[in-house]
Design a protein around this motif. Sequence first.
Motif: not given
Length: 455
Positions: A96, A357, A391, A407
């Motif tokens: 991420l 998540s 995202t 997120g």
Amino acid sequence: MIAGPPRRLRLRIGLLLAASIALAACAYALVRDGAVDQTRAEAVEAGIQKMRALNFTAPVPIVVETRDEAQHDLEAELHREYSDEQIAADGQVGALIGLLPSGIDLQASMMALLRSQVAGFYDPEGKRMVLVEGAINPGLSVRTAQLIGQRDLTGELLLAHELTHALQDQHFAIQATLTRLKDNDDPLIAYKSVTEGDATLASFGYVAGRLDPHGVDLLIASLAGMPDAFAAQSGDTPQGLSEPLIFQYSAGTKFVAEAYRRGGWNAVDALYRDPPRSSRQIMHPELYFGHRIDPVLIALEGYQAALAGWQELSQNTVGELQLQIILRRGLGKDAPQLALADRWTGDRMVVMRNGTSLAVVWMLAFSDDRSAQQFAAAYTTILDPLLGAPTSHRIDYHEDLVLVTIGEGARRFNQLAPSVWSATKISRPARIGAAASVPSAQLGSTVQSPHAPSR
């Protein structure tokens, strides 16, 4: 946890990678037919105590394992401390933020790295030295071997290096410090750089028979080739795994050598009592040995209400070294924005979880306002193609601070950001003296991603 190997295994990889430095194109004579040559081992033990100016306070058993046995031991230890879900989350966070490749199987990558590099290690829990039978591999630093002649260096360097870790453990309680640093990857990398630099310098001195300035300079020069040599051996290893490990030896040895030049082994011992606080100080030794500047400390708060119902998975510090890797991976090795990593002064990241998540809230401090603004823009150009529309991600900046949300935090940005800015505390250490805590600033300017929700 931040991306990369879980902390205990990251320590263990660091201890194992030393074997690759030690290995040269010669026989591993210390182990024959599955047994240790005790006479040779005792000679190395006596020699490294004399070179390092420390004596063992307890015996260090030396055992021999096959490569499969050594890897099995490490995998078992990993799974005693971390679940498969936790390791997968580490890999997901790394992807991420741009430190690791998307979709990485982190556990498989770590184990492949271990299997390719393991030759021996000191086990700080079992207080034993493990040598791996049949671990013959061209060394990462054959030039270092050439500096000190054609002796059989493999067993001597390996054992001397790892026995230095045993001396560190017995005299400086390094395991307790590593446990204390478990939520701070950047100071952990800095501390490991001290332990690996110390062991590399001492083992080289033992094999060379002396530590003079010329020899130390040659050692440091030879270690500069480690990244290319490692890449040739393990080209598939992600940069986010390999570079922090190589850094501990190359930059760590240079840093410890500076202490040694200033005051011999007594000055090196002092590093354990007052260790460097960041990879930045390892990369820029003048920030430790000269006009010392410790990192800005960020107590990240205010995100909890906006993420009510989410569980805090981890907090961590990324640091200059890993930020440099992120920028290089995202922008290329020649991008002028890579200089922004040099202007990092501190950061803190919180990772929240809700089911499968993850949400990332990350604040970074820079040396000046313009650098913060430039980083916000540069990192936006990295995250937009990396994460895309699926995202959400938002980046905010105010003065010398940058707030990154990925997120759910980005989706709830209008609620989260003002609360984080007002509640977070920033401690800015002076060059000399205690840090002063001040409240953080109010909400600043936002770098709007085309994929981010509108205000």
